[in-house]
Design a protein around this motif. Sequence first.
Motif, PDB file in Angstrom:
ATOM      1  N   GLY A 151      15.540  -2.369  -8.905  1.00 11.85           N
ATOM      2  CA  GLY A 151      14.960  -1.078  -9.260  1.00 11.85           C
ATOM      3  C   GLY A 151      13.669  -1.221 -10.036  1.00 11.85           C
ATOM      4  O   GLY A 151      13.434  -0.543 -11.026  1.00 11.85           O
ATOM      5  N   ARG A 152      12.808  -2.130  -9.567  1.00 17.74           N
ATOM      6  CA  ARG A 152      11.601  -2.498 -10.306  1.00 17.74           C
ATOM      7  C   ARG A 152      10.354  -1.926  -9.636  1.00 17.74           C
ATOM      8  O   ARG A 152      10.165  -2.063  -8.423  1.00 17.74           O
ATOM      9  CB  ARG A 152      11.501  -4.015 -10.367  1.00 17.74           C
ATOM     10  N   TRP A 153       9.491  -1.280 -10.425  1.00 18.55           N
ATOM     11  CA  TRP A 153       8.201  -0.817  -9.911  1.00 18.55           C
ATOM     12  C   TRP A 153       7.312  -2.014  -9.596  1.00 18.55           C
ATOM     13  O   TRP A 153       7.399  -3.055 -10.236  1.00 18.55           O
ATOM     14  CB  TRP A 153       7.506   0.059 -10.948  1.00 18.55           C
ATOM     15  N   LEU A 154       6.430  -1.823  -8.600  1.00 21.00           N
ATOM     16  CA  LEU A 154       5.528  -2.885  -8.181  1.00 21.00           C
ATOM     17  C   LEU A 154       4.094  -2.370  -8.128  1.00 21.00           C
ATOM     18  O   LEU A 154       3.846  -1.194  -7.839  1.00 21.00           O
ATOM     19  CB  LEU A 154       5.911  -3.411  -6.793  1.00 21.00           C
ATOM     20  N   GLU A 155       3.164  -3.273  -8.408  1.00 15.63           N
ATOM     21  CA  GLU A 155       1.750  -3.015  -8.148  1.00 15.63           C
ATOM     22  C   GLU A 155       1.360  -3.841  -6.947  1.00 15.63           C
ATOM     23  O   GLU A 155       1.595  -5.054  -6.916  1.00 15.63           O
ATOM     24  CB  GLU A 155       0.886  -3.379  -9.352  1.00 15.63           C
ATOM     25  N   MET A 156       0.772  -3.201  -5.956  1.00 17.82           N
ATOM     26  CA  MET A 156       0.558  -3.845  -4.669  1.00 17.82           C
ATOM     27  C   MET A 156      -0.902  -3.759  -4.250  1.00 17.82           C
ATOM     28  O   MET A 156      -1.532  -2.710  -4.367  1.00 17.82           O
ATOM     29  CB  MET A 156       1.440  -3.151  -3.614  1.00 17.82           C
ATOM     30  N   GLY A 157      -1.423  -4.879  -3.780  1.00 16.56           N
ATOM     31  CA  GLY A 157      -2.696  -4.885  -3.086  1.00 16.56           C
ATOM     32  C   GLY A 157      -2.415  -4.772  -1.597  1.00 16.56           C
ATOM     33  O   GLY A 157      -1.609  -5.530  -1.054  1.00 16.56           O
ATOM     34  N   TYR A 158      -3.090  -3.821  -0.915  1.00 12.92           N
ATOM     35  CA  TYR A 158      -2.717  -3.505   0.468  1.00 12.92           C
ATOM     36  C   TYR A 158      -3.962  -3.284   1.310  1.00 12.92           C
ATOM     37  O   TYR A 158      -4.978  -2.751   0.841  1.00 12.92           O
ATOM     38  CB  TYR A 158      -1.853  -2.246   0.486  1.00 12.92           C
ATOM     39  N   GLN A 159      -3.869  -3.685   2.571  1.00 13.22           N
ATOM     40  CA  GLN A 159      -4.950  -3.478   3.539  1.00 13.22           C
ATOM     41  C   GLN A 159      -4.464  -2.506   4.596  1.00 13.22           C
ATOM     42  O   GLN A 159      -3.490  -2.787   5.299  1.00 13.22           O
ATOM     43  CB  GLN A 159      -5.342  -4.807   4.180  1.00 13.22           C
ATOM     44  N   ASP A 160      -5.102  -1.350   4.715  1.00 13.54           N
ATOM     45  CA  ASP A 160      -4.633  -0.357   5.679  1.00 13.54           C
ATOM     46  C   ASP A 160      -5.072  -0.712   7.097  1.00 13.54           C
ATOM     47  O   ASP A 160      -5.715  -1.753   7.324  1.00 13.54           O
ATOM     48  CB  ASP A 160      -5.093   1.046   5.280  1.00 13.54           C
ATOM     49  N   GLY A 161      -4.747   0.164   8.039  1.00 15.26           N
ATOM     50  CA  GLY A 161      -5.028  -0.119   9.450  1.00 15.26           C
ATOM     51  C   GLY A 161      -6.499  -0.251   9.769  1.00 15.26           C
ATOM     52  O   GLY A 161      -6.870  -0.899  10.742  1.00 15.26           O
ATOM     53  N   ALA A 162      -7.355   0.371   8.944  1.00 15.21           N
ATOM     54  CA  ALA A 162      -8.805   0.283   9.150  1.00 15.21           C
ATOM     55  C   ALA A 162      -9.427  -0.885   8.409  1.00 15.21           C
ATOM     56  O   ALA A 162     -10.648  -1.055   8.427  1.00 15.21           O
ATOM     57  CB  ALA A 162      -9.468   1.586   8.707  1.00 15.21           C
ATOM     58  N   GLY A 163      -8.589  -1.701   7.736  1.00 10.42           N
ATOM     59  CA  GLY A 163      -9.106  -2.859   7.023  1.00 10.42           C
ATOM     60  C   GLY A 163      -9.558  -2.572   5.607  1.00 10.42           C
ATOM     61  O   GLY A 163     -10.113  -3.448   4.946  1.00 10.42           O
ATOM     62  N   ARG A 164      -9.343  -1.334   5.126  1.00 11.69           N
ATOM     63  CA  ARG A 164      -9.751  -0.988   3.760  1.00 11.69           C
ATOM     64  C   ARG A 164      -8.741  -1.532   2.748  1.00 11.69           C
ATOM     65  O   ARG A 164      -7.528  -1.474   2.975  1.00 11.69           O
ATOM     66  CB  ARG A 164      -9.876   0.529   3.606  1.00 11.69           C
ATOM     67  N   GLN A 165      -9.241  -2.026   1.632  1.00  9.56           N
ATOM     68  CA  GLN A 165      -8.386  -2.547   0.567  1.00  9.56           C
ATOM     69  C   GLN A 165      -8.037  -1.421  -0.411  1.00  9.56           C
ATOM     70  O   GLN A 165      -8.893  -0.613  -0.762  1.00  9.56           O
ATOM     71  CB  GLN A 165      -9.100  -3.674  -0.186  1.00  9.56           C
ATOM     72  N   THR A 166      -6.797  -1.391  -0.823  1.00  4.81           N
ATOM     73  CA  THR A 166      -6.352  -0.390  -1.776  1.00  4.81           C
ATOM     74  C   THR A 166      -5.299  -0.992  -2.694  1.00  4.81           C
ATOM     75  O   THR A 166      -4.676  -2.007  -2.348  1.00  4.81           O
ATOM     76  CB  THR A 166      -5.756   0.840  -1.045  1.00  4.81           C
ATOM     77  N   ARG A 167      -5.141  -0.389  -3.858  1.00  5.86           N
ATOM     78  CA  ARG A 167      -4.088  -0.815  -4.783  1.00  5.86           C
ATOM     79  C   ARG A 167      -3.166   0.361  -5.029  1.00  5.86           C
ATOM     80  O   ARG A 167      -3.612   1.496  -5.218  1.00  5.86           O
ATOM     81  CB  ARG A 167      -4.667  -1.325  -6.109  1.00  5.86           C
ATOM     82  N   ARG A 168      -1.875   0.097  -4.999  1.00  4.64           N
ATOM     83  CA  ARG A 168      -0.881   1.146  -5.177  1.00  4.64           C
ATOM     84  C   ARG A 168       0.172   0.721  -6.197  1.00  4.64           C
ATOM     85  O   ARG A 168       0.531  -0.451  -6.288  1.00  4.64           O
ATOM     86  CB  ARG A 168      -0.166   1.435  -3.839  1.00  4.64           C
ATOM     87  N   ARG A 169       0.675   1.706  -6.921  1.00  7.93           N
ATOM     88  CA  ARG A 169       1.871   1.521  -7.728  1.00  7.93           C
ATOM     89  C   ARG A 169       3.002   2.234  -6.997  1.00  7.93           C
ATOM     90  O   ARG A 169       2.870   3.411  -6.651  1.00  7.93           O
ATOM     91  CB  ARG A 169       1.680   2.092  -9.134  1.00  7.93           C
ATOM     92  N   LEU A 170       4.073   1.529  -6.786  1.00  9.96           N
ATOM     93  CA  LEU A 170       5.127   2.104  -5.956  1.00  9.96           C
ATOM     94  C   LEU A 170       6.507   1.694  -6.436  1.00  9.96           C
ATOM     95  O   LEU A 170       6.690   0.672  -7.098  1.00  9.96           O
ATOM     96  CB  LEU A 170       4.922   1.709  -4.495  1.00  9.96           C
ATOM     97  N   TYR A 171       7.472   2.525  -6.064  1.00 14.01           N
ATOM     98  CA  TYR A 171       8.882   2.230  -6.330  1.00 14.01           C
ATOM     99  C   TYR A 171       9.521   1.917  -4.987  1.00 14.01           C
ATOM    100  O   TYR A 171       9.691   2.808  -4.146  1.00 14.01           O
ATOM    101  CB  TYR A 171       9.568   3.428  -6.985  1.00 14.01           C
ATOM    102  N   PRO A 172       9.873   0.643  -4.721  1.00 15.30           N
ATOM    103  CA  PRO A 172      10.366   0.257  -3.397  1.00 15.30           C
ATOM    104  C   PRO A 172      11.799   0.724  -3.168  1.00 15.30           C
ATOM    105  O   PRO A 172      12.636   0.674  -4.080  1.00 15.30           O
ATOM    106  CB  PRO A 172      10.271  -1.271  -3.430  1.00 15.30           C
ATOM    107  N   LEU A 173      12.081   1.160  -1.958  1.00 17.24           N
ATOM    108  CA  LEU A 173      13.395   1.723  -1.635  1.00 17.24           C
ATOM    109  C   LEU A 173      14.140   0.956  -0.552  1.00 17.24           C
ATOM    110  O   LEU A 173      15.359   0.816  -0.611  1.00 17.24           O
ATOM    111  CB  LEU A 173      13.239   3.184  -1.199  1.00 17.24           C
ATOM    112  N   GLY A 174      13.432   0.455   0.467  1.00 20.27           N
ATOM    113  CA  GLY A 174      14.131  -0.239   1.549  1.00 20.27           C
ATOM    114  C   GLY A 174      13.182  -1.001   2.446  1.00 20.27           C
ATOM    115  O   GLY A 174      11.990  -0.681   2.532  1.00 20.27           O
ATOM    116  N   LEU A 175      13.720  -2.012   3.104  1.00 17.00           N
ATOM    117  CA  LEU A 175      12.987  -2.798   4.087  1.00 17.00           C
ATOM    118  C   LEU A 175      13.528  -2.486   5.473  1.00 17.00           C
ATOM    119  O   LEU A 175      14.748  -2.452   5.677  1.00 17.00           O
ATOM    120  CB  LEU A 175      13.132  -4.292   3.791  1.00 17.00           C
ATOM    121  N   PHE A 176      12.624  -2.303   6.441  1.00 17.07           N
ATOM    122  CA  PHE A 176      13.023  -1.878   7.779  1.00 17.07           C
ATOM    123  C   PHE A 176      12.334  -2.744   8.827  1.00 17.07           C
ATOM    124  O   PHE A 176      11.122  -2.956   8.753  1.00 17.07           O
ATOM    125  CB  PHE A 176      12.654  -0.407   7.992  1.00 17.07           C
ATOM    126  N   TYR A 177      13.118  -3.217   9.784  1.00 12.55           N
ATOM    127  CA  TYR A 177      12.567  -4.082  10.831  1.00 12.55           C
ATOM    128  C   TYR A 177      12.416  -3.282  12.117  1.00 12.55           C
ATOM    129  O   TYR A 177      13.366  -2.638  12.579  1.00 12.55           O
ATOM    130  CB  TYR A 177      13.493  -5.270  11.064  1.00 12.55           C
TER     131      TYR A 177
END
Length: 225
Positions: free
Chosen positions: A137-163
């Motif tokens: 139940g830990r918040w995360l700070e994430m560096g992320y690259q969207d579909g257009a290649g733009r870099q962004t940083r997000r603070r998020l509360y993770p809930l589930g992993l899906f394949y």
Amino acid sequence: MTNLLRAHQPLTARELATRLCVSERTIYRYMDDLSLAGIPVYGEAGLGYRLSEGFEMAPLQLSAAELQALITGVNLVAVLTGKGMADPARALLAKIEAALPVRGGDEPPPVVRVPDYPRAHPAYARWDSLHEAIRAGRWLEMGYQDGAGRQTRRRLYPLGLFYWGGRWTLGAWCALRRDYRDFRVDRIDSLAPCRQGEGAPPGVTLAHYLAQRRAEAEPEKGAGH
């Protein structure tokens, strides 16, 4: 259901519904089905449901098709998740194979195989960290690259992993958007714990996230064909 009752009985319908992520009405149906199947489960007013003392399930018997499905599923976990789940999956597979009867020389080998893919893909490097954060139940700070290649940083509360048959996605509550969002794990550049309060925001749960996604996937009522 029976394993939950054996480990934690008695349990109320509400407690069972919470643990199994179903409605209380579904629990009542399950109880009726168990009784019809001869499982000695009883409801006690003010306490909940319990199994008869000394009740034991019959040894598990699997058909050849069920066994193949089980082995295939365990193999998929072993090659498509992080080390934290892959190692236990391989240990479980060894136990399953040790318990199987020796195969005759004229018996054909399994036709469903799961190749052991290399672990260089970035998704697998992040999988364990994400899985542990979800469990803790830990918040995360994430560096992320969207579909257009733009870099962004997000603070998020993770809930589930899906394949999704080729890629993993993370379902999470995004502090920036103040809403649920989905992120491709292979586009995550960095992860770090962050202090964003304790626990999930009010009302944010995996069950609510899934319900919202199901509602979004349903066709609009009254839409023409």
